[in-house]
Design an enzyme around this catalytic site. Structure first.
Site, PDB file in Angstrom:
ATOM      1  N   LYS A 274      32.571  45.882  50.801  1.00 40.93           N
ATOM      2  CA  LYS A 274      33.004  46.571  52.022  1.00 40.93           C
ATOM      3  C   LYS A 274      31.864  47.310  52.690  1.00 40.93           C
ATOM      4  O   LYS A 274      31.837  47.437  53.911  1.00 40.93           O
ATOM      5  CB  LYS A 274      34.157  47.536  51.718  1.00 40.93           C
ATOM      6  CG  LYS A 274      35.462  46.811  51.469  1.00 40.93           C
ATOM      7  CD  LYS A 274      36.652  47.727  51.635  1.00 40.93           C
ATOM      8  CE  LYS A 274      37.940  46.935  51.474  1.00 40.93           C
ATOM      9  NZ  LYS A 274      39.110  47.781  51.399  1.00 40.93           N
TER      10      LYS A 274
ATOM     11  N   LYS B 185      38.458  36.225  50.826  1.00 38.88           N
ATOM     12  CA  LYS B 185      39.916  36.432  50.720  1.00 38.88           C
ATOM     13  C   LYS B 185      40.513  36.698  52.109  1.00 38.88           C
ATOM     14  O   LYS B 185      39.828  37.224  52.996  1.00 38.88           O
ATOM     15  CB  LYS B 185      40.245  37.534  49.712  1.00 38.88           C
ATOM     16  CG  LYS B 185      39.961  38.916  50.191  1.00 38.88           C
ATOM     17  CD  LYS B 185      40.593  39.983  49.299  1.00 38.88           C
ATOM     18  CE  LYS B 185      40.328  41.322  49.965  1.00 38.88           C
ATOM     19  NZ  LYS B 185      40.864  42.476  49.334  1.00 38.88           N
TER      20      LYS B 185
ATOM     21  N   LYS C  71      43.566  41.714  56.192  1.00 37.47           N
ATOM     22  CA  LYS C  71      44.085  42.223  57.463  1.00 37.47           C
ATOM     23  C   LYS C  71      42.993  42.817  58.320  1.00 37.47           C
ATOM     24  O   LYS C  71      43.152  42.983  59.519  1.00 37.47           O
ATOM     25  CB  LYS C  71      45.240  43.213  57.274  1.00 37.47           C
ATOM     26  CG  LYS C  71      45.074  44.293  56.219  1.00 37.47           C
ATOM     27  CD  LYS C  71      46.300  45.198  56.143  1.00 37.47           C
ATOM     28  CE  LYS C  71      46.736  45.520  54.731  1.00 37.47           C
ATOM     29  NZ  LYS C  71      45.747  46.184  53.862  1.00 37.47           N
TER      30      LYS C  71
HETATM   31  P1  TYM Z   1      45.292  46.310  50.334  1.00 34.74           P
HETATM   32  O1  TYM Z   1      45.918  47.084  51.444  1.00 34.74           O
HETATM   33  O2  TYM Z   1      43.967  45.679  50.548  1.00 34.74           O
HETATM   34  O3  TYM Z   1      46.268  45.181  49.857  1.00 34.74           O
HETATM   35  C1  TYM Z   1      47.601  45.451  49.438  1.00 34.74           C
HETATM   36  C2  TYM Z   1      47.971  44.509  48.314  1.00 34.74           C
HETATM   37  O4  TYM Z   1      47.815  43.148  48.722  1.00 34.74           O
HETATM   38  C3  TYM Z   1      46.973  42.446  47.803  1.00 34.74           C
HETATM   39  N1  TYM Z   1      46.162  41.489  48.557  1.00 34.74           N
HETATM   40  C4  TYM Z   1      46.120  40.189  48.311  1.00 34.74           C
HETATM   41  N2  TYM Z   1      46.712  39.412  47.394  1.00 34.74           N
HETATM   42  C5  TYM Z   1      46.444  38.081  47.420  1.00 34.74           C
HETATM   43  N3  TYM Z   1      45.604  37.504  48.323  1.00 34.74           N
HETATM   44  C6  TYM Z   1      44.978  38.243  49.258  1.00 34.74           C
HETATM   45  N4  TYM Z   1      44.160  37.670  50.142  1.00 34.74           N
HETATM   46  C7  TYM Z   1      45.215  39.640  49.278  1.00 34.74           C
HETATM   47  N5  TYM Z   1      44.766  40.658  50.065  1.00 34.74           N
HETATM   48  C8  TYM Z   1      45.351  41.779  49.595  1.00 34.74           C
HETATM   49  C9  TYM Z   1      46.117  43.515  47.153  1.00 34.74           C
HETATM   50  O5  TYM Z   1      45.645  43.092  45.893  1.00 34.74           O
HETATM   51  C10 TYM Z   1      47.069  44.671  47.073  1.00 34.74           C
HETATM   52  O6  TYM Z   1      47.876  44.566  45.901  1.00 34.74           O
HETATM   53  N6  TYM Z   1      43.366  49.526  47.041  1.00 34.74           N
HETATM   54  C11 TYM Z   1      44.601  48.933  47.492  1.00 34.74           C
HETATM   55  C12 TYM Z   1      45.628  49.936  47.936  1.00 34.74           C
HETATM   56  C13 TYM Z   1      45.956  50.970  46.921  1.00 34.74           C
HETATM   57  C14 TYM Z   1      46.657  50.797  45.696  1.00 34.74           C
HETATM   58  C15 TYM Z   1      46.746  52.077  45.126  1.00 34.74           C
HETATM   59  C16 TYM Z   1      47.194  49.679  45.063  1.00 34.74           C
HETATM   60  C17 TYM Z   1      45.665  52.303  47.029  1.00 34.74           C
HETATM   61  N7  TYM Z   1      46.143  52.945  45.956  1.00 34.74           N
HETATM   62  C18 TYM Z   1      47.365  52.267  43.888  1.00 34.74           C
HETATM   63  C19 TYM Z   1      47.814  49.885  43.826  1.00 34.74           C
HETATM   64  C20 TYM Z   1      47.889  51.146  43.263  1.00 34.74           C
HETATM   65  C21 TYM Z   1      44.284  48.027  48.675  1.00 34.74           C
HETATM   66  O7  TYM Z   1      43.278  48.114  49.294  1.00 34.74           O
HETATM   67  O8  TYM Z   1      45.269  47.203  49.011  1.00 34.74           O
END
Ligand code: TYM
Length: 333
Positions: free
Chosen positions: A111, A194, A197
């Site tokens: 990032k 990957k 969004k």
């Molecule tokens: P974020 O917002 O990037 O994504 C949310 C969830 O979607 C999954 N994900 C994917 N799974 C499969 N293929 C993809 N291309 C893909 N893109 C995203 C992510 O693995 C995630 O489960 N750090 C986290 C947010 C967070 C969090 C937490 C998660 C903050 N605190 C505590 C679990 C527990 C994040 O950036 O998610």
């Protein structure tokens, strides 16, 4: 009893990757366990968000999660910044995690890009806040996509060091739940990246609010190769884009990629893409419609989030008090 926690950043409209890798797996969990699902706005601002956009995207995220099947009666759905205990425990964890641990985080490197000096300090300590999100509820079960695996390992390291340093058994071990064939959905434009969004190219992803024509166009334009569809997954080695589309069709139709290959073996991607578009439209158009309906009444969305925050706080505040007591903070009386 297991307590489930997961989070998603309101840094855009959720994508098919978020849906298949995470959200879809959250829905059945709320039936079986006490579950908290959090819109992590404090995490989103580790990269600059336009205020008006952040506000819109937070409500859009709430509408999308409800439209996907989360129910405020069955789970605790809330916004991270509404529960200050997250940020407080996040600070405490900034003092527990070691720089060496954070330096190993691959997501920070991705990032921050080439100009690491220009990244925010928040982006660097992002995983500490994530550990706090989970541990402020003593949650043990965390359903996420594959990209979050390293962050959850770090959360366990933090929990263990805290327990060890303060001689307590306060934090439990976290189990990541990385489920399904679609734990890693890739970009439609580049099978090595990957689906995200926050990718600058809208063509790289399916958004949960894309209309049927947009879905059809994006799939038609999705990168593939000139080879026909093979009979076995091993033969998709080195064909990242083809493999991704096969994985998406398998996930959305609840089958194994091998079955998809068996059905389409020998065909080119033209007809395959038509089948994929049809399956995506059938699955996603009711979600989009419900999302739009919910967004017509932001007052109800906000009220549901407020009730979620109240329930979340009732769990988090006593745990935070326990943490502070273990650390020797003078209690406010
Ligand atoms: P974020 O917002 O990037 O994504 C949310 C969830 O979607 C999954 N994900 C994917 N799974 C499969 N293929 C993809 N291309 C893909 N893109 C995203 C992510 O693995 C995630 O489960 N750090 C986290 C947010 C967070 C969090 C937490 C998660 C903050 N605190 C505590 C679990 C527990 C994040 O950036 O998610």
């Amino acid at each position: 009893m297991q307590r489930v926690f997961s989070g998603i950043q309101p840094s855009g409209v959720p994508t098919l990757g978020n849906y298949l890798g995470a959200i879809r797996n959250w829905v059945p969990m709320q039936e079986q366990h006490e579950s908290l699902f959090c819109i992590v706005d404090l995490h989103a601002i580790t990269q600059f968000q336009e205020p008006a956009q952040l506000l819109l995207q937070t409500r859009e995220m709430a509408a999308a999660l409800l439209a996907c099947g989360l129910s405020p009666e069955k789970c605790i759905l809330f916004v991270q910044s509404h529960v200050p205990a997250h940020a407080e425990l996040g600070w405490i964890f900034n003092c527990v995690a070691r720089l060496g641990w954070l330096n190993r985080m691959t997501q920070f490197k991705d990032k921050a890009g080439k100009d690491r000096e220009a990244a925010s300090a928040g982006l660097y300590v992002y995983p500490n806040l994530m550990a706090a999100d989970i541990l402020v509820y003593k949650a043990t079960s965390v359903p996420v996509g594959d990209d979050q695996r390293q962050h959850l390992e770090l959360a366990n390291d933090i929990a263990e060091k805290f327990n060890h340093d303060y001689g307590v058994k306060l934090f439990p071990r976290i189990e990541p739940h990385i489920l399904g064939v679609a734990a890693r959905v890739m970009s439609l434009r580049d099978g090595t990246k990957k689906m995200s969004k926050s990718d600058p190219s809208d063509q790289s992803r399916i958004n949960l609010n894309d209309d049927n024509d947009a879905i059809a166009l994006k799939i038609r334009r999705a990168r593939t190769d000139a080879e026909p569809i093979p009979g076995h997954m091993l033969q998709l080695e080195g064909r990242a884009e083809a493999r991704n589309l096969v994985g998406i069709l398998a996930a959305i139709t609840n089958t194994m990629p091998e079955n998809v290959l068996r059905e389409h073996e020998g065909q080119g991607f033209g007809s395959f893409k038509e089948v994929l578009t049809e399956a995506l439209v059938a699955h996603l158009s009711p979600i989009r419609a419900e999302m739009l309906r919910l967004l017509e009444d932001p007052g109800s969305l906000d009220a549901a989030l407020r009730r979620g925050a109240e329930k979340a706080e009732a769990i988090a505040n006593p745990i935070l008090a326990e943490v502070k007591q273990a650390m020797g903070f003078l209690a406010r009386r």
